[in-house]
Design an enzyme around this catalytic site. Structure first.
Site, PDB file in Angstrom:
ATOM      1  N   ASP A 156     -12.736 -11.652   7.868  1.00 44.23           N
ATOM      2  CA  ASP A 156     -11.296 -11.227   8.419  1.00 44.23           C
ATOM      3  C   ASP A 156     -11.321 -10.145   9.253  1.00 44.23           C
ATOM      4  OD1 ASP A 156      -8.883 -11.986   8.912  1.00 44.23           O
ATOM      5  OD2 ASP A 156      -7.965 -10.944   7.151  1.00 44.23           O
ATOM      6  N   VAL A 206       0.918  -0.904  -0.021  1.00 43.14           N
ATOM      7  CA  VAL A 206      -0.059  -0.110  -0.048  1.00 43.14           C
ATOM      8  C   VAL A 206       0.916   1.196   0.002  1.00 43.14           C
ATOM      9  CG1 VAL A 206      -1.838   1.341   1.183  1.00 43.14           C
ATOM     10  CG2 VAL A 206      -1.813  -1.303   1.070  1.00 43.14           C
TER      11      VAL A 206
END
Length: 454
Positions: A138, A29
């Site tokens: 998740d 990222v």
């Protein structure tokens, strides 16, 4: 396909990568600028070594599709997804904060107030996903982003393991494998028993424990031991390591983390409503939400003034009002509301209460600003921002001839084997309430014909 991840300073279509934010198992990222001198965005780039794997490409594209379809103020919004020079990327809103895992590693166990501020919007975001059939699968501290403030803002991200039960025929995992993060995974995910939205409720229960204690409920460096504990062991008690926290929160976490999904809360918001009462009052809210659709026992609020004037709002178990709320709680985008302004919820005894959530301009009932949770009566007038509401049905009717010498106390639920001791001094208009043997006494005062915490 490119051999390496793109370098800082390079460009992917309209996005110039300016700084590395973080690196995970399947993606990197970056902080990026959109266009020339444009706004800051976060760009997630699929690892080149995985981008040729068709299953991982599907997973990456599915995450972008789910996140872009979900419209909620606490879900990180995806702006675009594309492929440039062999690199698959996703551009999304940049959240200038830290993930919850980092916050916990630095601060350890959080205060009750901070925990509620962070997890309440995450619960709302999960319920919004569940409402359209999407299961996150998740939910863990690394996928919760926290922006400092009072209160803090929190955002849910990373739907890479998500599944739409109405559209996806199978999970994108190898046969026999489970998806999720070891310390926060529901038993049915480990056992590959076709988990539904209730797996997210279990995981959020684990995150609630971690927020209060500073570590997950089953903390062991051996993954096999953690997985076995999720399947077989009851969660440890928060109150055993946090004497400042009521044991009532242990019951909330135990219900959220029940091994049988049918025994868990029906929504994430309901779970957080129970946590809020357990952490602020000491008695968990009973699970009484109807399975589906409107039914008896709901509260009806009529909007008498404001942008939503004329609307009838039904409350099943709890409804939060504010700019970051969903559905009717936004009151037709009343811009005088705080981000989290107030909530109406059902108490243990079945009565309805209203509570201000630290709003800027206050919550008023019958022209009086409330400082503590207040019981609602039929006909009560509520003012939130520029909106006025009237309790139209569902709350008890006010007594025509109240007896000031014997005012009624709000119903407070206690566990099956708990004791309750109440001493009332009618001359001083005070009372002392003790719930459970050895518990600290709560002082109540009588104001305007109603008992309130001192």
């Amino acid at each position: 396909m490119a051999a390496d991840a793109p370098a800082v300073g390079s460009r992917l279509d309209a996005y110039r990568l300016t700084r590395l934010i973080g690196k995970g198992g399947m993606s990197t990222v970056y902080l990026a600028e959109e266009g020339e001198g444009g706004s800051q965005v976060a760009v997630k780039v699929l690892e080149p070594r995985l981008a040729t794997d068709e299953e991982f490409r599907k997973r990456f594209m599915r995450e972008s599709r789910y996140a872009s379809d979900l419209k909620h103020p606490s879900i990180v919004h995806v702006r675009a997804v594309g492929e440039a020079e062999g690199v698959l990327y996703m551009a999304m809103d940049y959240v200038d904060g830290s993930d919850l895992a980092t916050v916990l590693s630095v601060e350890g166990g959080l205060s009750a107030e901070r925990t509620l501020d962070i997890l309440a919007p995450i619960a709302s975001a999960l319920d919004a996903a569940h409402a359209v059939g999407i299961v996150h699968r998740d939910v863990n501290p690394t996928n919760i982003l926290v922006v400092p403030g009072d209160p803090a803002d929190a955002f849910l991200t990373d739907f890479g393991l998500g599944k739409n039960r109405g559209q996806d025929t199978s999970a994108l995992t190898a046969a026999g494998a489970f998806v999720g993060t070891f310390s926060y995974t529901a038993p049915e995910q480990i056992l590959d028993k076709q988990p539904d939205y209730r797996a997210d409720i279990y995981s959020l229960g684990c995150v609630l424990f971690a927020c209060l204690v500073g570590k997950p409920p089953f903390d062991n460096h051996r993954e096999a031991m953690v997985l076995n504990a999720h399947i077989q062991d009851p969660p440890p008690k928060v109150s055993a390591v946090r004497p400042d926290v009521s044991s009532a929160v242990d019951d909330v976490i135990a219900k959220a983390m029940a091994k049988d999904p049918a025994e868990r809360y029906t929504t994430c918001t309901e779970m957080m409503a129970g946590a809020r009462v357990a952490l602020t009052v000491g008695a968990p809210i009973a699970s009484t939400v109807p399975a589906a659709g409107p039914g008896p026992g709901r509260l009806c609020l009529r909007v008498s003034a404001g942008r939503a004037e004329g609307e009838q709002i039904e409350v099943g178990q709890e409804l939060e009002f504010g700019r970051h709320a969903t559905g009717p709680g936004r009151l037709a985008q009343d811009n005088e509301l705080s981000r989290r302004h107030a909530r109406v919820f059902r108490g243990e005894g079945g009565g309805w209460l209203i509570e201000d959530l630290g709003s800027t301009n206050g919550t008023f009932v019958n022209e009086k600003k409330i400082e503590e949770p207040l019981a609602l009566l039929d006909g009560d007038r509520i003012e939130l921002g520029a909106t006025k509401l009237v309790v139209a049905a569902g709350a008890p009717a006010p007594e025509e001839t109240p007896a000031p010498s014997r005012p009624s106390l709000p119903a407070i639920g206690v566990g099956g084997s708990s004791s309750l001791k109440l001493d009332i001094d009618f001359d001083e208009r005070t009372a002392r309430l003790v719930i459970g043997e050895g518990a600290e006494a709560m002082t109540l005062i009588l104001e305007d014909g109603r008992w309130r915490p001192a």
